[in-house]
Design a protein around this motif. Sequence first.
Motif, PDB file in Angstrom:
ATOM      1  N   GLU A  83       0.886  -1.150  -0.034  1.00 53.00           N
ATOM      2  CA  GLU A  83      -0.049   0.059  -0.010  1.00 53.00           C
ATOM      3  C   GLU A  83       0.761   1.021   0.182  1.00 53.00           C
ATOM      4  OE1 GLU A  83      -3.497   2.001   2.714  1.00 53.00           O
ATOM      5  OE2 GLU A  83      -3.023  -0.236   2.891  1.00 53.00           O
ATOM      6  N   PHE A  84       0.640   2.389  -0.849  1.00 54.63           N
ATOM      7  CA  PHE A  84       1.337   3.382  -0.866  1.00 54.63           C
ATOM      8  C   PHE A  84       0.354   4.772  -0.952  1.00 54.63           C
ATOM      9  CE2 PHE A  84       4.815   6.192  -2.129  1.00 54.63           C
ATOM     10  CZ  PHE A  84       4.081   7.089  -3.209  1.00 54.63           C
ATOM     11  N   SER A  85       0.753   5.826  -0.049  1.00 50.99           N
ATOM     12  CA  SER A  85      -0.128   6.957  -0.125  1.00 50.99           C
ATOM     13  C   SER A  85       0.686   8.163  -0.700  1.00 50.99           C
ATOM     14  CB  SER A  85      -0.871   7.190   1.127  1.00 50.99           C
ATOM     15  OG  SER A  85      -1.700   6.102   1.317  1.00 50.99           O
ATOM     16  N   PHE A  86       0.286   9.092  -1.236  1.00 46.75           N
ATOM     17  CA  PHE A  86       0.975  10.404  -1.466  1.00 46.75           C
ATOM     18  C   PHE A  86       0.187  11.476  -1.356  1.00 46.75           C
ATOM     19  CE2 PHE A  86       4.330  12.887  -3.236  1.00 46.75           C
ATOM     20  CZ  PHE A  86       3.723  13.688  -4.144  1.00 46.75           C
ATOM     21  N   ASP A  87       0.340  12.623  -0.761  1.00 51.02           N
ATOM     22  CA  ASP A  87      -0.430  13.623  -0.452  1.00 51.02           C
ATOM     23  C   ASP A  87       0.427  14.943  -0.709  1.00 51.02           C
ATOM     24  OD1 ASP A  87      -2.886  15.066   1.774  1.00 51.02           O
ATOM     25  OD2 ASP A  87      -2.404  15.600  -0.184  1.00 51.02           O
ATOM     26  N   GLN A  88       0.248  15.875  -1.832  1.00 46.81           N
ATOM     27  CA  GLN A  88       0.829  16.986  -1.899  1.00 46.81           C
ATOM     28  C   GLN A  88       0.232  18.029  -2.803  1.00 46.81           C
ATOM     29  OE1 GLN A  88       4.387  16.638  -4.494  1.00 46.81           O
ATOM     30  NE2 GLN A  88       5.539  18.588  -3.606  1.00 46.81           N
ATOM     31  N   ASP A  89       0.029  19.133  -2.268  1.00 47.11           N
ATOM     32  CA  ASP A  89      -0.640  20.451  -2.800  1.00 47.11           C
ATOM     33  C   ASP A  89      -1.986  19.964  -3.304  1.00 47.11           C
ATOM     34  OD1 ASP A  89       1.722  21.739  -2.418  1.00 47.11           O
ATOM     35  OD2 ASP A  89       2.494  21.321  -4.394  1.00 47.11           O
ATOM     36  N   GLY A  90      -2.795  19.329  -2.590  1.00 47.74           N
ATOM     37  CA  GLY A  90      -4.179  18.943  -2.949  1.00 47.74           C
ATOM     38  C   GLY A  90      -4.174  17.747  -3.713  1.00 47.74           C
ATOM     39  N   THR A  91      -3.006  17.310  -4.186  1.00 45.06           N
ATOM     40  CA  THR A  91      -3.067  16.012  -4.844  1.00 45.06           C
ATOM     41  C   THR A  91      -2.947  14.870  -4.178  1.00 45.06           C
ATOM     42  OG1 THR A  91      -2.098  17.152  -6.989  1.00 45.06           O
ATOM     43  CG2 THR A  91      -2.000  14.780  -7.007  1.00 45.06           C
ATOM     44  N   LYS A  92      -3.702  13.810  -4.182  1.00 47.93           N
ATOM     45  CA  LYS A  92      -3.736  12.517  -3.463  1.00 47.93           C
ATOM     46  C   LYS A  92      -3.697  11.415  -4.308  1.00 47.93           C
ATOM     47  CE  LYS A  92      -6.328  14.570   0.360  1.00 47.93           C
ATOM     48  NZ  LYS A  92      -7.472  14.305   1.268  1.00 47.93           N
ATOM     49  N   ILE A  93      -2.701  10.351  -3.987  1.00 49.65           N
ATOM     50  CA  ILE A  93      -2.589   9.591  -4.867  1.00 49.65           C
ATOM     51  C   ILE A  93      -2.473   8.114  -3.566  1.00 49.65           C
ATOM     52  CG2 ILE A  93      -1.062   7.636  -5.940  1.00 49.65           C
ATOM     53  CD1 ILE A  93       0.129  10.333  -7.426  1.00 49.65           C
ATOM     54  N   LYS A  94      -3.492   7.144  -3.793  1.00 46.97           N
ATOM     55  CA  LYS A  94      -3.321   5.989  -2.833  1.00 46.97           C
ATOM     56  C   LYS A  94      -3.371   4.702  -3.884  1.00 46.97           C
ATOM     57  CE  LYS A  94      -5.646   4.040   0.909  1.00 46.97           C
ATOM     58  NZ  LYS A  94      -6.673   4.131   1.688  1.00 46.97           N
ATOM     59  N   MET A  95      -2.402   3.969  -3.498  1.00 50.02           N
ATOM     60  CA  MET A  95      -2.165   2.792  -4.209  1.00 50.02           C
ATOM     61  C   MET A  95      -2.214   1.576  -3.558  1.00 50.02           C
ATOM     62  SD  MET A  95       0.802   3.505  -6.975  1.00 50.02           S
ATOM     63  CE  MET A  95       0.996   5.016  -7.771  1.00 50.02           C
ATOM     64  N   LYS A  96      -2.887   0.359  -3.794  1.00 50.38           N
ATOM     65  CA  LYS A  96      -3.003  -0.861  -3.242  1.00 50.38           C
ATOM     66  C   LYS A  96      -2.717  -2.016  -3.991  1.00 50.38           C
ATOM     67  CE  LYS A  96      -6.171   0.471   0.597  1.00 50.38           C
ATOM     68  NZ  LYS A  96      -7.465   0.090   1.224  1.00 50.38           N
ATOM     69  N   LYS A  97      -1.957  -3.118  -3.716  1.00 46.72           N
ATOM     70  CA  LYS A  97      -1.688  -4.336  -4.420  1.00 46.72           C
ATOM     71  C   LYS A  97      -2.886  -5.213  -3.955  1.00 46.72           C
ATOM     72  CE  LYS A  97       2.913  -4.392  -5.121  1.00 46.72           C
ATOM     73  NZ  LYS A  97       4.395  -4.981  -5.030  1.00 46.72           N
ATOM     74  N   GLN A  98      -3.693  -5.709  -4.908  1.00 48.23           N
ATOM     75  CA  GLN A  98      -4.697  -6.784  -4.536  1.00 48.23           C
ATOM     76  C   GLN A  98      -4.598  -7.742  -5.626  1.00 48.23           C
ATOM     77  OE1 GLN A  98      -8.176  -4.754  -4.889  1.00 48.23           O
ATOM     78  NE2 GLN A  98      -7.828  -3.302  -2.879  1.00 48.23           N
ATOM     79  N   LEU A  99      -4.224  -8.899  -5.086  1.00 49.61           N
ATOM     80  CA  LEU A  99      -4.050 -10.072  -6.116  1.00 49.61           C
ATOM     81  C   LEU A  99      -3.426 -10.021  -7.265  1.00 49.61           C
ATOM     82  CD1 LEU A  99      -7.868 -11.564  -5.524  1.00 49.61           C
ATOM     83  CD2 LEU A  99      -5.650 -12.166  -4.382  1.00 49.61           C
ATOM     84  N   GLN A 100      -2.147  -9.461  -7.242  1.00 53.20           N
ATOM     85  CA  GLN A 100      -1.068  -9.242  -8.113  1.00 53.20           C
ATOM     86  C   GLN A 100      -1.833  -8.223  -9.265  1.00 53.20           C
ATOM     87  OE1 GLN A 100      -0.780 -12.995 -10.086  1.00 53.20           O
ATOM     88  NE2 GLN A 100       0.338 -13.859  -8.359  1.00 53.20           N
ATOM     89  N   GLU A 101      -2.471  -7.082  -8.714  1.00 51.59           N
ATOM     90  CA  GLU A 101      -3.061  -6.065  -9.560  1.00 51.59           C
ATOM     91  C   GLU A 101      -2.564  -4.883  -8.816  1.00 51.59           C
ATOM     92  OE1 GLU A 101      -7.200  -7.709 -11.321  1.00 51.59           O
ATOM     93  OE2 GLU A 101      -7.129  -5.513 -10.746  1.00 51.59           O
TER      94      GLU A 101
END
Length: 167
Positions: free
Chosen positions: A21-39
Amino acid sequence: MLKIQEIREIIKLIDQSSINEFSFDQDGTKIKMKKQLQEVETVVRNSVAPAVETIQAQPVTQSAPVAQPVVEAVKQEEKVEASADTSNLHKITSPMVGTFYAASSPDVGNYVEVGSKVTNETVVCIVEAMKLFNEIEAEVKGEIVEILVQNGQLVEYGQPLFLVKPE
């Protein structure tokens, strides 16, 4: 706002890592990534603009990239332990941390293969560290019995690379 190429690079890095799992937040831009069953699923939200962009990575058709090297490393340790029972074998070890290369370039054959005869001065591989390519010599006369690492694999100081049956 992140460019699409930057987002793709982040997806690639996360996919190749052991991070789930990865989260990124900068200047109002948010990115959240999660690996789920090789995706890898990526959601990009920009609070400045009302639009929500969702990028879905292509499903990976092979096993997770990080799991494979871990399994190989365990198998290699088991090989070393199994071969350690034969105390007459000499281990050629890495003198430094770096990347193992079996040949001087991709279009040239490997320095040695299983069954190759070596002398004290025979170059058996290259370990690249900080853009310096260091030739590793056998330092023993004998026959290569087993190659314990894969081409391009990262190796540690003192890690066994080859098993040699001394003459």
